[in-house]
Write a protein that holds these residues in place. Structure first.
Motif, PDB file in Angstrom:
ATOM      1  N   GLY A 156      44.158  81.793  12.973  1.00 37.12           N
ATOM      2  CA  GLY A 156      43.757  80.487  13.457  1.00 37.12           C
ATOM      3  C   GLY A 156      42.898  79.771  12.437  1.00 37.12           C
ATOM      4  O   GLY A 156      42.054  80.378  11.787  1.00 37.12           O
ATOM      5  N   VAL A 157      43.137  78.480  12.307  1.00 41.19           N
ATOM      6  CA  VAL A 157      42.415  77.660  11.336  1.00 41.19           C
ATOM      7  C   VAL A 157      41.474  76.688  12.036  1.00 41.19           C
ATOM      8  O   VAL A 157      40.289  76.608  11.709  1.00 41.19           O
ATOM      9  CB  VAL A 157      43.412  76.881  10.456  1.00 41.19           C
ATOM     10  N   SER A 158      42.017  75.964  13.003  1.00 41.24           N
ATOM     11  CA  SER A 158      41.229  74.944  13.687  1.00 41.24           C
ATOM     12  C   SER A 158      41.929  74.577  14.983  1.00 41.24           C
ATOM     13  O   SER A 158      43.130  74.823  15.140  1.00 41.24           O
ATOM     14  CB  SER A 158      41.088  73.698  12.800  1.00 41.24           C
ATOM     15  N   CYS A 159      41.174  74.004  15.905  1.00 41.22           N
ATOM     16  CA  CYS A 159      41.796  73.518  17.129  1.00 41.22           C
ATOM     17  C   CYS A 159      40.968  72.388  17.712  1.00 41.22           C
ATOM     18  O   CYS A 159      39.789  72.225  17.381  1.00 41.22           O
ATOM     19  CB  CYS A 159      42.006  74.628  18.145  1.00 41.22           C
ATOM     20  N   ILE A 160      41.616  71.646  18.598  1.00 37.77           N
ATOM     21  CA  ILE A 160      40.951  70.526  19.259  1.00 37.77           C
ATOM     22  C   ILE A 160      41.403  70.463  20.711  1.00 37.77           C
ATOM     23  O   ILE A 160      42.605  70.605  20.994  1.00 37.77           O
ATOM     24  CB  ILE A 160      41.244  69.191  18.532  1.00 37.77           C
ATOM     25  N   THR A 161      40.442  70.279  21.590  1.00 39.34           N
ATOM     26  CA  THR A 161      40.745  70.026  22.998  1.00 39.34           C
ATOM     27  C   THR A 161      40.724  68.522  23.188  1.00 39.34           C
ATOM     28  O   THR A 161      39.684  67.889  23.030  1.00 39.34           O
ATOM     29  CB  THR A 161      39.715  70.708  23.910  1.00 39.34           C
ATOM     30  N   ILE A 162      41.870  67.949  23.493  1.00 40.55           N
ATOM     31  CA  ILE A 162      42.024  66.502  23.431  1.00 40.55           C
ATOM     32  C   ILE A 162      41.107  65.773  24.408  1.00 40.55           C
ATOM     33  O   ILE A 162      40.495  64.761  24.055  1.00 40.55           O
ATOM     34  CB  ILE A 162      43.483  66.104  23.693  1.00 40.55           C
TER      35      ILE A 162
END
Length: 125
Positions: free
Chosen positions: A47-53
């Protein structure tokens, strides 16, 4: 049909920048979470990055903090990964993935429901 399409990969010199795009079709990102992952041959996908919209909360792997920025454009139903100060070890196939109704994570990959086809990033002089 729910689909994610990544784009923006390519060859860049060390220290350079790239912006990856993850365009969603067949669904809205409004209640989704998007994760960016990468994989190199012979290694586990990480995993690199994530966003919860819904609230814009973001997470980054330690290896990319301060260099990568994840963002979204709701009007375009697209999530971006801006990658600066690229290093040779950032070379990988980058994938985006989507999950619904939960917060994003970069450690629990099985939480994600749909994956894109990947885009190659090569960092080399």
């Amino acid at each position: 049909q729910r689909q994610l399409v990544e784009s923006g990969g390519g060859l860049v010199q060390p220290g350079g920048s790239l912006r990856l795009s993850c365009a969603a079709s067949g669904f809205s990102l409004d209640y989704a979470a998007i994760g960016w992952f990468r994989q190199t041959p012979g290694k586990e996908r990480e995993g690199v990055s994530c966003i919860t919209i819904i609230d814009g909360s973001t997470y980054y792997a330690d290896s990319v903090k301060g260099r990568f920025t994840i963002s979204r454009d709701n009007a375009k139903n697209t999530v971006y990964l801006q990658k600066n100060s690229l290093k040779p070890e950032d070379k990988a196939v980058y994938y985006c993935a989507v999950t619904f109704g939960v917060r994003c994570t970069i450690t629990v990959q099985k939480r994600y429901d749909y994956w894109g086809q990947g885009t190659q990033v090569t960092v080399s002089s």
